[in-house]
Design a protein around this motif. Structure first.
Motif, mmCIF file in Angstrom:
data_model
loop_
_atom_site.group_PDB
_atom_site.id
_atom_site.type_symbol
_atom_site.label_atom_id
_atom_site.label_comp_id
_atom_site.label_asym_id
_atom_site.label_seq_id
_atom_site.Cartn_x
_atom_site.Cartn_y
_atom_site.Cartn_z
ATOM 1 N N VAL A 494 0.730 -1.134 0.123
ATOM 2 C CA VAL A 494 -0.086 -0.144 -0.008
ATOM 3 C C VAL A 494 0.819 1.210 -0.029
ATOM 4 O O VAL A 494 0.663 2.200 -0.768
ATOM 5 N N LEU A 495 1.900 1.246 0.843
ATOM 6 C CA LEU A 495 2.993 2.262 1.001
ATOM 7 C C LEU A 495 3.491 2.591 -0.580
ATOM 8 O O LEU A 495 3.648 3.623 -0.911
ATOM 9 N N ASP A 496 3.724 1.359 -1.157
ATOM 10 C CA ASP A 496 4.292 1.644 -2.676
ATOM 11 C C ASP A 496 3.273 2.247 -3.340
ATOM 12 O O ASP A 496 3.736 3.305 -4.109
ATOM 13 N N ARG A 497 2.109 1.855 -3.273
ATOM 14 C CA ARG A 497 1.146 2.342 -4.512
ATOM 15 C C ARG A 497 0.707 3.957 -3.875
ATOM 16 O O ARG A 497 0.654 4.737 -4.811
ATOM 17 N N MET A 498 1.027 4.239 -2.608
ATOM 18 C CA MET A 498 0.718 5.594 -2.221
ATOM 19 C C MET A 498 1.885 6.480 -2.456
ATOM 20 O O MET A 498 1.851 7.657 -2.087
ATOM 21 N N HIS A 499 2.988 5.993 -2.864
ATOM 22 C CA HIS A 499 4.261 6.713 -3.237
ATOM 23 C C HIS A 499 4.057 7.925 -3.409
ATOM 24 O O HIS A 499 4.482 9.149 -2.884
ATOM 25 N N HIS A 500 3.298 8.254 -4.778
ATOM 26 C CA HIS A 500 3.067 9.735 -5.164
ATOM 27 C C HIS A 500 2.570 10.565 -4.361
ATOM 28 O O HIS A 500 3.000 11.543 -4.088
ATOM 29 N N GLU A 501 1.524 10.091 -3.904
ATOM 30 C CA GLU A 501 0.460 10.906 -2.843
ATOM 31 C C GLU A 501 1.456 11.337 -1.876
ATOM 32 O O GLU A 501 1.291 12.560 -1.428
ATOM 33 N N ILE A 502 2.300 10.381 -1.059
ATOM 34 C CA ILE A 502 3.148 10.759 0.134
ATOM 35 C C ILE A 502 4.221 11.760 -0.338
ATOM 36 O O ILE A 502 4.361 12.624 0.291
ATOM 37 N N GLN A 503 4.690 11.467 -1.614
ATOM 38 C CA GLN A 503 5.634 12.377 -1.932
ATOM 39 C C GLN A 503 5.291 13.813 -2.145
ATOM 40 O O GLN A 503 5.831 14.781 -1.809
ATOM 41 N N ARG A 504 4.116 13.895 -2.731
ATOM 42 C CA ARG A 504 3.404 15.156 -3.053
ATOM 43 C C ARG A 504 3.208 15.834 -1.835
ATOM 44 O O ARG A 504 3.316 17.168 -1.631
ATOM 45 N N ALA A 505 2.784 15.294 -0.912
ATOM 46 C CA ALA A 505 2.530 15.970 0.540
ATOM 47 C C ALA A 505 3.798 16.133 1.198
ATOM 48 O O ALA A 505 3.878 16.549 2.240
ATOM 49 N N ASN A 506 4.929 15.735 0.949
ATOM 50 C CA ASN A 506 6.186 15.703 1.456
ATOM 51 C C ASN A 506 6.240 15.466 2.743
ATOM 52 O O ASN A 506 6.788 16.246 3.715
ATOM 53 N N ILE A 507 5.998 14.100 2.864
ATOM 54 C CA ILE A 507 6.040 13.472 4.243
ATOM 55 C C ILE A 507 6.811 12.230 4.270
ATOM 56 O O ILE A 507 6.978 11.633 3.440
ATOM 57 N N ARG A 508 7.455 12.014 5.476
ATOM 58 C CA ARG A 508 8.335 10.911 5.893
ATOM 59 C C ARG A 508 7.499 10.179 6.537
ATOM 60 O O ARG A 508 6.958 10.191 7.562
ATOM 61 N N VAL A 509 7.315 8.687 5.797
ATOM 62 C CA VAL A 509 6.787 7.716 6.566
ATOM 63 C C VAL A 509 7.406 6.582 6.834
ATOM 64 O O VAL A 509 8.486 6.213 5.903
ATOM 65 N N THR A 510 7.746 6.169 8.157
ATOM 66 C CA THR A 510 8.517 5.027 8.463
ATOM 67 C C THR A 510 7.877 4.004 8.876
ATOM 68 O O THR A 510 6.636 3.912 9.392
ATOM 69 N N LEU A 511 8.279 2.723 8.376
ATOM 70 C CA LEU A 511 7.586 1.399 8.792
ATOM 71 C C LEU A 511 8.294 0.662 9.687
ATOM 72 O O LEU A 511 9.629 0.416 9.183
ATOM 73 N N ARG A 512 7.937 0.139 10.545
ATOM 74 C CA ARG A 512 8.510 -0.866 11.496
ATOM 75 C C ARG A 512 7.661 -1.884 11.654
ATOM 76 O O ARG A 512 6.459 -2.027 12.192
ATOM 77 N N ALA A 513 8.223 -2.972 10.662
ATOM 78 C CA ALA A 513 7.849 -4.263 10.442
ATOM 79 C C ALA A 513 8.657 -5.249 10.416
ATOM 80 O O ALA A 513 9.226 -5.508 9.296
ATOM 81 N N GLU A 514 9.037 -5.880 11.674
ATOM 82 C CA GLU A 514 10.334 -6.649 11.511
ATOM 83 C C GLU A 514 10.184 -8.128 11.261
ATOM 84 O O GLU A 514 11.284 -8.630 10.448
#
Ligand code: ADP
Length: 648
Positions: A494-514
């Protein structure tokens, strides 16, 4: 009679003797009757009344003694004093016998005038006194007779005219007489009781009781019977009489019954009606449907049924001890029942009682005032009141949801228009470029235009999907295609798919999924959950970093999305997951207000839950917890069965 001169009868066979006696008595106040023999004397005695008799003893025919004996035998004359006159002393040897009946005396001839007069005077006086006594006796008897006649006629008049039935009965119960009222009560057409008995008139069922009563009185002359009886139907149907029976003596001193009869039909009817209404009231009182009470003028409730006690929570002991007072039941110290009973405004009143334990009971109170205080009822309407409140609540909810729906339509139109406008603009400029192009269109420009158009189309598509999801979830139709999936992997995609959206908002998303966190879930639906939570974090995150964490226990998996954006006020957090919940102005943030609602539906369909922590200006954290194996939903099972049946 008093002025009449007393008569003296002189009996002598010899004229000179008669005259001598007459001469001796002549100057006196007596009337003298002279006769010459015993027979004549008896004859004279028949014709007149004499005060005394002077009688010669030796006479031819009936001698003096013989005559005297006859006189003594006759009732009328036996008391007349007799003075025997004789010349021969020897004649007195056998004096007149039978002197016990009347006064007797003797004179010797020649008669001494003084002695004669003295004796006659004494005898006449004696006679006079006797007469006097007799007269007085007669007068007394006459007076007695008159009085008796008077009493009898008075009794007769009273008997006949009395406005009450009176009759005489033999000891056997046969009528001797009865007055007009009696015959009219008994319904005797011609007023003649004839040979009838009292039993002929009394209802068959009451006869034995009456016979017992009459027998008891006949035995005990002081007894008196009072009783109520029904008349025999044929004569006066439905008539009730009150009988008073006692023993009296008739003129010949024979015992008879005196009967007094009153027509009590009306009283009886009233009494029966009263009894019936009393019975009905008691039934109502005891039925426990409504509380009934009686209040003294001083406000003490003295009487109440169980229903009333149970409304106000007092015991019967409280009531009997006078502890149940109108003032302590009232909320404001004002007696509600007094208000209800006010003349002219008497009406029922909805109010509250303060129960013994301090709780309140909603009641409908009605009361009527009387000289002894108030009688009233109280109906417990707590349940009705609660239902009323419930109805009002439901109505408010309904109005609220209608309003929300209207809001939604407005928002939906607005939201759908948002991506449509850029799409339309791009398409129009592409067409214009194509039509007016003098030289080939630059691929970069074309790609840019198409990218905008694509984004708008995707946005439109997502909104359509949301609407579709809502309509499906509303009717319980979220269908899960369960397979073995890794939640961490889903988040990555999902993060991949929303890549553009997130980038446009200029937001850093961190995923913790060990590690992979696997479970039996619906992949597409979970993607929807992740996408919704992420796009909210982006939307309301004010450009701050977003942290996504995926963890697991053997039973559960959890996904949390933390942003540092505008946050949500505590009091609004409860509303978050409701349909059409929008907490922010549509001008600043787009959205149907459906995303979180759908998230919750999907999570719950998997048997999981969603939690939120948030503080205004500090951001929010949404945490989804899913069981590793989601249970099948009953609604789905039913639906599947239904579908199978349809196919068959
Ligand atoms: P919408 O499509 O309006 O975002 P959602 O159901 O996703 O609808 O969210 C409902 C409301 O909850 C939003 O309108 C917003 O006010 C609030 N909300 C949702 N997520 C957040 C968040 N991460 N931070 C602050 N507010 C949020």
């Amino acid at each position: 009679m008093d002025n009449e001169r007393p008569k003296i009868l002189i009996v002598d066979d010899r004229r000179e003797n008669r005259l001598a006696l007459q001469a001796a008595l002549a100057p006196t106040a007596y009337e003298l009757v002279l006769v010459g023999s015993g027979e004549e004397a008896l004859h004279a005695l028949l014709k007149a009344e004499f005060a005394a008799i002077l009688m010669d003893v030796a006479m031819p025919g009936l001698d003096g003694f013989q005559t005297a004996r006859i006189i003594r035998e006759r009732e009328r004359t036996r008391r007349i004093p007799i003075i025997f006159v004789t010349a021969v002393m020897a004649e007195l040897a056998h004096t007149f016998e039978g002197s016990e009946t009347g006064a007797v005396d003797y004179l010797i001839k020649p008669v001494d005038t003084h002695a004669l007069r003295a004796k006659v005077d004494v005898f006449v006086e004696l006679w006079r006194q006797g007469k006097e006594i007799e007269r007085a006796g007669n007068a007394l008897r006459e007076a007695e007779r008159r009085e008796r006649t008077f009493i009898e006629s008075m009794y007769d008049v009273t008997f006949e005219e009395a406005p009450i039935g009176i009759g005489h009965l033999t000891l056997g119960g046969k009528w001797l007489r009865g007055n007009v009222r009696l015959t009219s009560i008994l319904g005797v057409a011609d007023g003649q009781l004839g040979e009838s008995t009292i039993y002929d008139f009394v209802h068959a069922d009451d006869r034995e009781r009456l016979a017992d009563a009459i027998a008891t009185i006949a035995e005990d002359s002081h007894a008196r019977h009072k009783g109520e009886y029904r008349l025999a139907g044929r004569r006066a149907p439905g008539t009730w009489i009150a009988l008073t029976i006692s023993l009296i003596r008739d003129i010949s001193e024979n015992p008879i019954h005196l009967v007094i009869v009153e027509d009590i039909t009306n009283e009886k009817r009233l009494a029966l009606a009263l009894e019936a209404s009393e019975r009905r009231f008691v039934r109502l009182r005891e039925a426990g449907l409504i509380g009934i009470f009686h209040e003294d003028p001083d406000g003490t409730i003295r009487d109440a049924n169980e229903a009333f006690l149970s409304i106000v929570g007092y015991t019967r002991e409280d009531l009997e001890a006078g502890r149940l007072r109108a003032a302590s039941l009232s909320v404001d110290g004002e007696d509600a029942s007094v208000h209800a009973a006010l003349p002219g405004s008497a009406t029922t009143l909805e109010t509250e009682y303060v129960c013994k334990d301090g709780s309140r009971a909603a009641v409908l109170v009605g009361a009527v005032a009387d000289p002894e205080g108030l009688t009233g009822f109280a109906l417990d309407i707590t349940a009705a009141k609660e239902a009323e409140r419930e109805r009002a609540r439901a109505l408010r909810d309904l109005q609220e949801s209608v309003r929300a729906r209207d809001d939604f339509l407005y928002i939906a139109a607005h939201e759908l228009r948002n991506p449509l406008t850029p799409l339309l603009i791009q398409v129009m400029s592409l067409r214009e470029a194509a039509v007016n192009a003098k030289e080939p269109i630059a691929p970069v420009w074309l790609a840019n235009q198409l990218e905008v158009a694509e984004r708008a189309s995707l946005r439109l598509g997502r909104l359509m999907d949301e609407l579709l999801d809502v309509s499906q979830a509303t009717i319980g139709m979220i269908r899960l295609e369960v397979e073995d999936v890794d939640l961490a992997q889903i988040v990555r995609e999902v993060l991949d798919r929303m890549h553009h959206e997130i980038q446009r908002a200029n937001i850093r998303v961190t995923l913790r999924a060990e590690v992979p966190v696997r479970g039996s879930w619906d992949r597409v639906r979970l993607e929807q959950v992740v996408a919704n939570l992420l796009s909210n974090a982006v939307k309301y995150g004010e450009g701050n970093p977003i942290e996504v964490t995926v963890e697991g226990t053997p039973e559960e998996a959890s996904l949390s999305v933390r942003d540092y954006g505008i946050g949500i006020a505590r009091n609004e957090q409860a509303r978050l997951f409701e349909r059409f919940a929008r907490l922010v102005s549509i001008r600043h943030y787009g959205g149907f207000g459906l995303g979180l609602w759908i998230v919750r539906q999907i999570v719950e369909a998997h048997g999981g839950r969603i939690e939120v922590w948030s503080e205004p200006s500090e951001g929010s954290r949404f945490t989804v917890i899913l069981p590793r194996v989601s249970p099948p939903r009953p609604a789905e099972e039913e639906k599947e069965q239904h579908e199978r049946r349809e196919l068959e």
